[in-house]
Design an enzyme around this catalytic site. Structure first.
Site, PDB file in Angstrom:
ATOM      1  N   TYR A 131      17.416  29.460  10.315  1.00  0.00           N
ATOM      2  CA  TYR A 131      16.246  30.204  10.794  1.00  0.00           C
ATOM      3  C   TYR A 131      16.169  30.197  12.307  1.00  0.00           C
ATOM      4  O   TYR A 131      16.418  29.174  12.959  1.00  0.00           O
ATOM      5  CB  TYR A 131      14.960  29.555  10.267  1.00  0.00           C
ATOM      6  CG  TYR A 131      14.676  29.821   8.812  1.00  0.00           C
ATOM      7  CD1 TYR A 131      14.486  31.121   8.340  1.00  0.00           C
ATOM      8  CD2 TYR A 131      14.562  28.768   7.912  1.00  0.00           C
ATOM      9  CE1 TYR A 131      14.204  31.356   7.001  1.00  0.00           C
ATOM     10  CE2 TYR A 131      14.271  28.986   6.570  1.00  0.00           C
ATOM     11  CZ  TYR A 131      14.095  30.287   6.124  1.00  0.00           C
ATOM     12  OH  TYR A 131      13.809  30.504   4.809  1.00  0.00           O
ATOM     13  N   LYS A 185       0.852  -1.200   0.000  1.00  0.00           N
ATOM     14  CA  LYS A 185       0.000   0.000   0.000  1.00  0.00           C
ATOM     15  C   LYS A 185       0.891   1.255   0.000  1.00  0.00           C
ATOM     16  O   LYS A 185       2.099   1.168   0.290  1.00  0.00           O
ATOM     17  CB  LYS A 185      -0.909  -0.020   1.227  1.00  0.00           C
ATOM     18  CG  LYS A 185      -0.159  -0.029   2.557  1.00  0.00           C
ATOM     19  CD  LYS A 185      -1.058  -0.413   3.726  1.00  0.00           C
ATOM     20  CE  LYS A 185      -0.286  -0.383   5.033  1.00  0.00           C
ATOM     21  NZ  LYS A 185      -1.034  -1.044   6.134  1.00  0.00           N
TER      22      LYS A 185
HETATM   23  C1  LIG Z   1      -0.279  -2.049   6.823  1.00  0.00           C
HETATM   24  C2  LIG Z   1      -0.910  -3.359   7.125  1.00  0.00           C
HETATM   25  C3  LIG Z   1      -0.153  -4.536   7.134  1.00  0.00           C
HETATM   26  C4  LIG Z   1       1.353  -4.532   7.060  1.00  0.00           C
HETATM   27  O1  LIG Z   1       1.826  -4.146   8.324  1.00  0.00           O
HETATM   28  P1  LIG Z   1       3.388  -4.032   8.652  1.00  0.00           P
HETATM   29  O2  LIG Z   1       3.400  -3.655  10.082  1.00  0.00           O
HETATM   30  O3  LIG Z   1       3.904  -2.938   7.772  1.00  0.00           O
HETATM   31  O4  LIG Z   1       4.006  -5.337   8.366  1.00  0.00           O
HETATM   32  C5  LIG Z   1      -0.825  -5.748   7.264  1.00  0.00           C
HETATM   33  N1  LIG Z   1      -2.165  -5.792   7.426  1.00  0.00           N
HETATM   34  C6  LIG Z   1      -2.925  -4.671   7.471  1.00  0.00           C
HETATM   35  C7  LIG Z   1      -4.383  -4.777   7.684  1.00  0.00           C
HETATM   36  C8  LIG Z   1      -2.326  -3.416   7.344  1.00  0.00           C
HETATM   37  O5  LIG Z   1      -3.075  -2.308   7.406  1.00  0.00           O
END
Ligand SMILES: *Cc1c(COP(=O)(O)O)cnc(C)c1O
Length: 344
Positions: A242, A33
């Site tokens: 800054y 994702k």
């Molecule tokens: C993002 C996600 C994962 C992967 O999780 P990691 O901690 O990055 O391994 C797996 N299952 C769901 C439902 C997620 O939202």
């Protein structure tokens, strides 16, 4: 060339997937994702498919359709947000598997795409996504009569092995899936490391593939080199950047490098961050600017052409620590402006 250089090691991603796969006796998916946690689905997707991944999770249907164009037919692409209004055409065209999260989503699914495969996400206590036990009990027969590809849930505290929430969610999930014939999944990266009770039929690692904690044995994946634009000497009492937050206490040599908060180097890391030069740590001084950082390079006996923020000497989690955040946020913040090279 004044833009910073991001190198992404695809063979490290592949070997991280294989290492996580070897930790279980079940199948291992890949979570890609958010454009593969910021690293690019066009390159990361095929690398993971070549490593052996056959199931891919993304957050949204649009991401799934983009991934299908990259991977072609064959691999299963599952959508964590499920079936939202208007998703049906893309779900069908791109042959995606929505993970149904609610009664409403199940109704949308069976009305808009009768006969189309789907999965179900259950809430085992995190209260973010998924059907509650009572909803699932009411709908289970309907779901199981369809082309049900996966039943899954997600752990809230898997990065803390001793947290009692893990066992509580495991028990809740086990109770909800008793007798279910479809494949089952509970573990992301953290869950894999909790041991075989958590593995079921399919694991779903994300961050561990990209070199992040809690997978401590991960091979580093990203290297970020920042070109030095200018070096100057400042006298005791002079300030840098800054807000005059850095005041030189002694003769100090300052290197200005080309990357700032517009490139995802979040401003909050200013105070405690370091970069490295051949492994030697050098402090970031003064505030992070939009396009620049200033570094105290007095300790070097040469004028460096570039300094490194991420790589074998500083992991994404080290850099996350500077900013009080997590490796996931560092990865997904990596800037669009970088000159990217994929190796391996
Ligand atoms: C993002 C996600 C994962 C992967 O999780 P990691 O901690 O990055 O391994 C797996 N299952 C769901 C439902 C997620 O939202």
């Amino acid at each position: 060339m004044t833009t910073a250089h991001l190198t992404i090691d695809l063979s490290a991603i592949a070997s991280n997937w294989q290492a996580l796969n070897r930790l279980t006796d079940c199948a291992t998916a890949a979570v890609i994702k958010a454009d593969a946690y910021g690293l690019g689905i066009e390159q990361v997707g095929p690398a993971l498919a070549a490593a052996g991944a056959r199931q891919f999770f993304v957050a949204a249907t649009e991401e799934g359709a983009a991934l299908r164009r990259v991977l072609g037919p064959g691999p299963e692409i599952l959508i964590l947000s499920g079936h939202m209004d208007g998703d049906a055409p893309l779900l069908q065209q791109a042959d995606l598997v929505p993970m149904i999260n609610s009664v409403d989503q199940l109704l949308t699914q069976v009305e808009a795409l009768p006969g189309h495969h789907f999965g179900v996400q259950l809430d085992s206590g995190m209260n973010r996504l998924g059907m509650e036990p009572a909803e699932w009990a009411a709908l289970r027969d309907i779901a199981e009569a369809q082309d049900l590809r996966l039943v899954m849930s997600h752990l809230a505290c898997a990065d803390e092995p001793d947290h009692p929430m893990n066992a509580a969610q495991l028990a809740s999930f086990q109770e909800m899936v008793q007798g279910v014939q479809a494949p089952l999944s509970l573990a992301a990266t953290g869950g894999i490391l909790l041991g075989r009770d958590y593995h079921f039929d399919l694991t779903r690692p994300g961050v561990g593939l990209y070199g992040g904690l809690p997978f401590v044995d991960a091979a580093p994946v990203v290297t970020l080199d920042l070109p030095v634009i200018q070096i100057r000497d400042v006298e005791p009492g002079e300030t840098v950047g800054y807000g005059n937050t850095f005041v030189a206490q002694r003769p100090t040599r300052i290197a200005t490098v080309a990357a700032g908060y517009a490139d995802g180097l979040i401003r909050a890391m200013g105070g405690s961050a370091t970069v490295t030069c051949d492994g030697q740590k050098l402090p970031v001084v003064g505030r992070v600017s939009m396009d620049m950082l200033t570094i105290d390079v007095t300790a070097l006996n040469h004028a460096p052409a570039q300094l490194q923020l991420l790589g074998q000497h500083q992991s994404v989690d080290t850099v996350a620590g500077f900013a009080g955040t997590i490796g996931y946020e560092i990865l997904t913040s990596l800037g669009a402006r970088y000159n990217r090279t994929y190796i391996g």
